[in-house]
Enzyme design. Structure first.
Site, PDB file in Angstrom:
ATOM      1  N   TYR A 268      28.568  18.530  43.694  1.00  0.00           N
ATOM      2  CA  TYR A 268      29.730  18.065  42.902  1.00  0.00           C
ATOM      3  C   TYR A 268      30.768  17.024  43.488  1.00  0.00           C
ATOM      4  O   TYR A 268      30.720  17.099  44.694  1.00  0.00           O
ATOM      5  CB  TYR A 268      30.185  19.314  42.192  1.00  0.00           C
ATOM      6  CG  TYR A 268      31.063  20.066  43.222  1.00  0.00           C
ATOM      7  CD1 TYR A 268      32.276  20.471  43.069  1.00  0.00           C
ATOM      8  CD2 TYR A 268      30.228  21.185  43.917  1.00  0.00           C
ATOM      9  CE1 TYR A 268      33.013  21.165  44.103  1.00  0.00           C
ATOM     10  CE2 TYR A 268      30.827  22.098  44.772  1.00  0.00           C
ATOM     11  CZ  TYR A 268      32.177  22.007  44.729  1.00  0.00           C
ATOM     12  OH  TYR A 268      32.684  22.962  45.633  1.00  0.00           O
TER      13      TYR A 268
ATOM     14  N   ASP B 252      34.409  16.729  44.321  1.00  0.00           N
ATOM     15  CA  ASP B 252      35.546  17.471  44.285  1.00  0.00           C
ATOM     16  C   ASP B 252      36.737  16.570  44.072  1.00  0.00           C
ATOM     17  O   ASP B 252      36.879  15.134  43.838  1.00  0.00           O
ATOM     18  CB  ASP B 252      35.832  18.356  45.652  1.00  0.00           C
ATOM     19  CG  ASP B 252      36.728  19.379  45.632  1.00  0.00           C
ATOM     20  OD1 ASP B 252      37.140  19.786  44.408  1.00  0.00           O
ATOM     21  OD2 ASP B 252      36.587  20.201  46.282  1.00  0.00           O
TER      22      ASP B 252
END
Length: 460
Positions: free
Chosen positions: A58, A60
């Site tokens: 992902y 951040d």
């Protein structure tokens, strides 16, 4: 006796898009991050996805790409999973750079397994260790602080610090970015240990020790030691048999130790007196050896490396660990450059340090491993397997099975660390609260239903 434990690593990567023709970067870090994650967005319509290997990939805060390993209960698995994360990132960078070149954008994306950029911004490498929920959690956590303060002399990744035109070399990139010993905050105070109560498991049985003071290691030997030794020390803390040491000022100590490559500084201890970082670590090493808890070859290797690292600090003879510990490997590179007249303040020295941490094709680590300058434990085959397969002995196995089946049949789903849901409006969310579970009849039934046709929805 080593009790079975779950652990994992979350690694944030530094990102930049350098110009091929010199000057300012052709795109912003935010645009570079979206470029990097284009294949992920196409696959999952998101920049936050769980992967078939059980891990999470992902973007951040601050456009930092981050990879979290799946739940692991062996050192071999966590090494392979961590290396798989770097390989995922390198592959994404390769695809993004090809796309930039095809569109005649003169930029090259680089990704770094480090913890600080040129502007002083810090990003982390967080370790997670499952602990049993007991009334003594805070006592156990407090007893670990001196260990983590001084651990950097073994598994720090090395830090070239530039201040007012002068450069110094220290053990840890995270030491100067840590502001508290124990706290429930993460970014505001950035503690050594984060105590926010998020076990990602049955909250009545477990806690999660979230360690955010550690550096991101390039050396697999250092990663192995970081996880294996900390696991052993946590086990002693849970039994209440760690050495009783309390530092007068942990934040002052962590900074003073960081900048003392010679190992001479002594930090004040509650009750009087002072101890060097090597002396502190020796106390924990002796406790682990006396407890005779190293039952796997990885733990035995880690203890041996621990002892050799402390001896290197005490004697100033670093050859016995020069292919295993990041800070030693990097210091050797800098010393070689110094013999050619390159100072620590030189831009060449800074670029060398970045190249060591670069996981893209421009990085140094892979070549250094091939030449025996950096010890490697994983094989390419193990890493390739870890990119597509979760550990077989933890809950990640269930998550990975479900993800692969749902994607095979193109079914919409939602997952996180403890939940699985088929988004068809007819199936409930399944809670997976046992991180040690590798079988679940509910998952079996759900997977068996995936090939079936969805019921037709009548027009309203």
């Amino acid at each position: 006796m080593i009790s079975r434990r779950i652990y994992g690593i979350e690694t944030e990567y530094g990102l930049t898009c350098a110009s091929r023709v010199g000057g300012e970067p052709p795109i912003t870090p935010e645009a570079a991050a979206l470029e990097l994650f284009a294949p992920i967005r196409e696959r999952g319509r998101s920049t936050n996805v769980f992967l078939p290997n059980g891990g999470r990939l992902y973007l951040d805060v601050g456009s930092h790409p981050e990879y979290a390993t799946a739940e692991c209960d062996t050192i071999a698995d966590v090494l392979a999973q961590d290396r798989a994360g770097s390989t995922f990132m390198a592959d994404l960078a390769r695809i993004a750079n090809k796309s930039l070149a095809e569109r005649e954008i003169p930029g090259v994306i680089h990704l770094f397994r480090n913890n600080a950029d040129s502007r002083g911004n810090s990003y982390g490498c967080h370790e997670n260790y499952l602990m049993r929920r007991t009334p003594h959690f805070r006592r156990d956590v407090d007893s670990l602080v001196p260990y983590f303060v001084s651990r950097q002399i073994v598994v720090g990744s090395g830090y070239l610090k530039l201040k007012r035109g002068r450069a110094t070399y220290g053990f840890s990139q995270r030491a100067d970015q840590t502001w508290d010993a124990v706290s429930s905050a993460t970014t505001r105070s950035r503690p050594i240990i984060n105590t926010r109560d998020e076990p990602h498991a049955d909250a009545e049985r477990y806690r999660r020790l979230h360690v955010i003071v550690g550096d991101t290691n390039v050396s697999e030997a250092a990663t192995l030691a970081k996880i294996a030794l900390t696991e052993l020390v946590i086990g002693l803390a849970e039994r209440g048999v760690l050495p009783r040491i309390e530092l007068v000022d942990p934040m002052r100590a962590i900074r003073e130790i960081c900048q003392d490559i010679g190992g001479e500084v002594r930090v004040d201890v509650v009750g009087g007196g002072a101890m060097s970082a090597a002396h502190l670590q020796r106390r924990y090493l002796d406790a682990v050896v006396d407890a005779d808890v190293a039952e796997t070859r990885e733990h035995r290797y880690a203890i041996d490396l621990w002892d050799r690292a402390l001896t290197a600090i005490e004697t100033g003879e670093w050859t016995p660990v020069e292919t295993e510990l990041d800070w030693v490997v990097k210091k050797k590179l800098l010393d070689a450059q110094a013999r050619r007249g390159v100072t620590l303040e030189s831009a060449l020295a800074s670029r060398l340090m970045l190249a060591y941490h670069d996981v893209t094709d421009a990085g140094l680590a892979a070549t250094m491993e091939e030449r025996g300058m950096l010890r490697r434990f994983t094989t390419p085959e193990q890493v390739a397997h870890a990119m597509d397969h979760p550990p077989a002995t933890t809950r990640a196995h269930l998550r990975g099975r479900f993800l692969k089946a749902a994607e095979r049949y193109r079914r919409d789903y939602t997952v996180d660390w403890t939940h699985v849901r088929l988004n068809d409006g007819t199936h409930p969310t399944l809670r997976l609260e046992d991180p040690f579970a590798t079988s679940d009849a509910r998952i079996d039934e759900l997977i068996a239903e995936l090939p079936r046709q969805l019921p037709e929805v009548p027009w309203c």
